[in-house]
Enzyme design. Structure first.
Site, PDB file in Angstrom:
ATOM      1  CE  LYS A   1      -4.142  -0.598   4.770  1.00  0.00           C
ATOM      2  NZ  LYS A   1      -5.516  -0.117   4.985  1.00  0.00           N
TER       3      LYS A   1
ATOM      4  CG  HIS B   1      -2.093  -0.880   1.129  1.00  0.00           C
ATOM      5  ND1 HIS B   1      -1.999  -2.234   1.353  1.00  0.00           N
ATOM      6  CD2 HIS B   1      -3.388  -0.639   0.818  1.00  0.00           C
ATOM      7  CE1 HIS B   1      -3.195  -2.788   1.195  1.00  0.00           C
ATOM      8  NE2 HIS B   1      -4.050  -1.840   0.864  1.00  0.00           N
TER       9      HIS B   1
END
Length: 243
Positions: free
Chosen positions: A134, A130
């Site tokens: 995040k 990611h």
């Protein structure tokens, strides 16, 4: 259908607002951090979509149910204990909730394929990748993937071979139900997952890639349409897709 969005000022929330209006629903309220969640502030919404952060989502979801609306939740990081609290609350007040670890249809299928393959391979590991903004790790998708894979392998009596005796820095990753999970945070990525399954002489890689927030919107809109007919709590989109 009257729809409200909690977390409407965030990147995902803005995309949900656009998708709701683009689908022809009546977007009656946009709430964000600091806004009270009441029947009045939700403006009679039939369904509320909640995309916020793990530290706020529990209180938001319970407030939405108390306000008399069904709720579709995109925030990840849920535990079984917290899900059970939502399940009990939804039944008690006669409203419904859908919580999914991922609303991208490709991610739902990747988890399903991995679960089907889990007992056919000697080794399995999960890698989630990611963007570095995040806030939680591992991702809800990776956690759910590992839990489902782990349950299948436990029933089959399988455990991945691993001769590692020393790993002081934890480079083998975390373990969820016997499955090693690795979290990568890298600028330029969005949301991706790989499930690696290996046997002597062969490997199966199941990879799912989301390149933008639009990948989640078909699943969100499906949940918005379906939640009123799904009593209590529904976890994941599989049943909505007849998978």
């Amino acid at each position: 259908m009257k729809v409200a969005v909690v977390g409407a000022a965030g990147r995902m929330g803005r995309s949900v607002c656009e998708a709701v209006e683009g689908a022809g629903h009546d977007l009656v309220a946009r709430l964000d951090a600091g806004d009270p969640i009441t029947a009045e502030s939700l403006a009679g919404a039939d369904v509320v979509v909640e995309f916020t952060v793990p530290s706020a989502t529990d209180a938001n979801v319970h407030a939405i149910l108390d306000a008399g609306s069904h709720v579709v939740v995109g925030t990840t990081g849920w535990t079984e204990e917290r899900l059970e609290a939502v399940r009990e609350h939804a039944v008690r007040v006669g409203k419904n909730a859908i919580i999914a670890p991922n609303y991208a249809l490709s991610a739902v299928l990747a988890m399903l394929f991995a679960e089907k393959a889990a007992a056919m391979f000697e080794s399995v590991e999960v890698i989630e990748l990611h963007h570095p903004d995040k806030v939680d790790a591992p991702s809800g998708t990776a956690t759910t993937s590992a839990q489902r894979i782990g349950a299948v392998r436990k029933e089959a009596g399988l455990a991945s071979p691993d001769a590692t005796q020393s790993d002081p820095l934890g480079t083998r990753g975390g373990q969820i139900d016997g499955v090693h999970v690795h979290a990568v945070r890298l600028r330029g990525l969005y949301a991706h997952e790989e499930i690696l399954l290996g046997n002597p002489g062969e490997q199966l890689t199941i990879r799912q890639d989301s390149f933008g927030r639009e990948s989640f919107m078909p699943g969100v809109l499906l949940a918005v349409r379906e939640v009123a007919g799904r009593p209590g709590l529904t976890y994941g989109l599989e049943s909505l897709l007849n998978l």
